[in-house]
Every structure is written in C-alpha cells, then in structure tokens.
Design a protein around this motif. Structure first.
Motif, PDB file in Angstrom:
ATOM      1  N   GLU A  54       0.902  -1.233  -0.149  1.00  0.00           N
ATOM      2  CA  GLU A  54       0.149   0.010   0.031  1.00  0.00           C
ATOM      3  C   GLU A  54       0.872   1.317   0.088  1.00  0.00           C
ATOM      4  O   GLU A  54       0.363   2.371  -0.661  1.00  0.00           O
ATOM      5  N   ARG A  55       2.138   1.141   0.883  1.00  0.00           N
ATOM      6  CA  ARG A  55       2.701   2.404   0.746  1.00  0.00           C
ATOM      7  C   ARG A  55       3.563   2.388  -0.455  1.00  0.00           C
ATOM      8  O   ARG A  55       3.700   3.800  -1.070  1.00  0.00           O
ATOM      9  N   PHE A  56       3.771   1.442  -1.108  1.00  0.00           N
ATOM     10  CA  PHE A  56       4.602   1.700  -2.343  1.00  0.00           C
ATOM     11  C   PHE A  56       3.559   2.049  -3.481  1.00  0.00           C
ATOM     12  O   PHE A  56       3.910   2.898  -4.341  1.00  0.00           O
ATOM     13  N   LEU A  57       2.489   1.522  -3.528  1.00  0.00           N
ATOM     14  CA  LEU A  57       1.448   2.072  -4.483  1.00  0.00           C
ATOM     15  C   LEU A  57       1.049   3.373  -4.230  1.00  0.00           C
ATOM     16  O   LEU A  57       1.161   4.361  -5.310  1.00  0.00           O
ATOM     17  N   ALA A  58       0.926   3.862  -3.149  1.00  0.00           N
ATOM     18  CA  ALA A  58       0.662   5.473  -2.787  1.00  0.00           C
ATOM     19  C   ALA A  58       1.859   6.350  -3.243  1.00  0.00           C
ATOM     20  O   ALA A  58       1.531   7.376  -3.921  1.00  0.00           O
ATOM     21  N   ALA A  59       3.074   5.735  -2.894  1.00  0.00           N
ATOM     22  CA  ALA A  59       4.222   6.779  -3.350  1.00  0.00           C
ATOM     23  C   ALA A  59       4.342   6.888  -4.827  1.00  0.00           C
ATOM     24  O   ALA A  59       4.692   8.051  -5.330  1.00  0.00           O
ATOM     25  N   VAL A  60       3.826   5.871  -5.544  1.00  0.00           N
ATOM     26  CA  VAL A  60       3.973   5.924  -6.942  1.00  0.00           C
ATOM     27  C   VAL A  60       2.960   6.648  -7.590  1.00  0.00           C
ATOM     28  O   VAL A  60       2.939   7.399  -8.306  1.00  0.00           O
ATOM     29  N   LEU A  61       1.717   6.354  -7.117  1.00  0.00           N
ATOM     30  CA  LEU A  61       0.580   6.790  -7.695  1.00  0.00           C
ATOM     31  C   LEU A  61       0.119   8.323  -7.390  1.00  0.00           C
ATOM     32  O   LEU A  61      -0.089   9.351  -7.960  1.00  0.00           O
ATOM     33  N   ASP A  62       0.789   8.660  -5.958  1.00  0.00           N
ATOM     34  CA  ASP A  62       0.593  10.119  -5.472  1.00  0.00           C
ATOM     35  C   ASP A  62       1.812  10.873  -5.648  1.00  0.00           C
ATOM     36  O   ASP A  62       1.763  12.084  -5.511  1.00  0.00           O
ATOM     37  N   GLY A  63       2.999  10.291  -5.650  1.00  0.00           N
ATOM     38  CA  GLY A  63       4.291  11.024  -5.774  1.00  0.00           C
ATOM     39  C   GLY A  63       4.376  11.595  -4.570  1.00  0.00           C
ATOM     40  O   GLY A  63       3.962  11.567  -3.503  1.00  0.00           O
ATOM     41  N   ASN A  64       5.612  12.518  -4.732  1.00  0.00           N
ATOM     42  CA  ASN A  64       6.121  13.613  -3.662  1.00  0.00           C
ATOM     43  C   ASN A  64       6.402  14.717  -4.600  1.00  0.00           C
ATOM     44  O   ASN A  64       7.841  14.718  -4.574  1.00  0.00           O
ATOM     45  N   PRO A  65       5.611  15.568  -5.137  1.00  0.00           N
ATOM     46  CA  PRO A  65       6.111  16.742  -5.905  1.00  0.00           C
ATOM     47  C   PRO A  65       7.100  17.542  -5.224  1.00  0.00           C
ATOM     48  O   PRO A  65       8.116  17.931  -6.064  1.00  0.00           O
ATOM     49  N   PRO A  66       6.914  18.079  -4.132  1.00  0.00           N
ATOM     50  CA  PRO A  66       8.058  18.918  -3.280  1.00  0.00           C
ATOM     51  C   PRO A  66       9.289  18.165  -3.559  1.00  0.00           C
ATOM     52  O   PRO A  66      10.310  18.893  -3.622  1.00  0.00           O
ATOM     53  N   MET A  67       9.492  16.910  -3.627  1.00  0.00           N
ATOM     54  CA  MET A  67      10.712  16.265  -3.689  1.00  0.00           C
ATOM     55  C   MET A  67      10.991  15.865  -5.314  1.00  0.00           C
ATOM     56  O   MET A  67      12.178  15.266  -5.347  1.00  0.00           O
TER      57      MET A  67
END
Length: 123
Positions: free
Chosen positions: A71-84
């Motif tokens: 779930e954390r992996f999917l969220a990181a890819v799908l939602d990204g981290n635009p500030p980073m």
C-alpha cells in the motif's frame, strides 16, 4: 503386488507433475511482469532512480519495495511527492493501469527473484 506398483507409479507421476506445475511460472503473471518492466522503462524511472533503480538522484525503488508494504509503495508511485521532485502517476495509464505488476516487479527485485537489467522473463 502389481496394484501397489501401479499405485506407487501413479503417485510418483502425480507428485512429479505437481512439482513441475508448481515450478512453471504462470504465463499471465510472466506477461504482466514483463509489461510492468516495459512501463517502468518507458516512464524512465531510471532517469532519477538509477540504471537498476537502486538509487541515483532519487532513492532506490528496490530498497523502498524491500522495506515498505504494498500500500505504501502504491501510494508513493501513484501520489508521488512533488515537493521532492517525484511526479504522481495516478493519472498516467501507462503506470496506473499496471501498478500491481510494477509493485510485484520491484518486490521481486527486492527479494532477488528478479535480476536487475533485462526483462524479468527475457522477452
């Protein structure tokens, strides 16, 4: 005695077939992992995460898959981290439609069952 030999042979054949069937990869799973690998290549994740996705300007995707849950992996890819600088791929069908297979690909890389570099099944 003959019946016990036949039963024994039948048991051995069934056991051998079960072991063979278990060892053979599921063709659909193979295709989805290869498709995921192609999507990762097209999305050019290596541009930031390195040639083998083990870190460069951005952290290792392989290490992330090793230490984080699905779930954390999917969220990181799908939602990204635009500030980073990590783009969100939720609106990108190339990635979003293959996200489960992409996770399985990187989980396989993390556990060593998929080698870096070539497509998972050499296609």
């Amino acid at each position: 005695m003959r019946k016990s030999l036949v039963r024994g042979a039948a048991f051995m054949l069934a056991a051998s077939f079960a072991a063979y069937a278990h060892a053979q990869p599921n063709a659909a799973a193979d295709a989805s992992l290869d498709d995921a690998w192609r999507a990762v290549r097209i999305a050019d994740c290596a541009r930031c995460h390195g040639k083998d996705h083990e870190g460069l300007a951005a952290p290792s995707i392989v290490g992330f898959a090793r230490t984080q849950g699905r779930e954390r992996f999917l969220a990181a890819v799908l939602d990204g981290n635009p500030p980073m600088g990590m783009p969100a791929y939720r609106g990108t069908p190339l990635v979003a439609d293959r996200i489960d297979a992409i996770y399985r690909y990187f989980a396989g890389r993390a556990d060593g069952s998929i080698a870096p570099g070539a497509a998972p099944h050499g296609r």
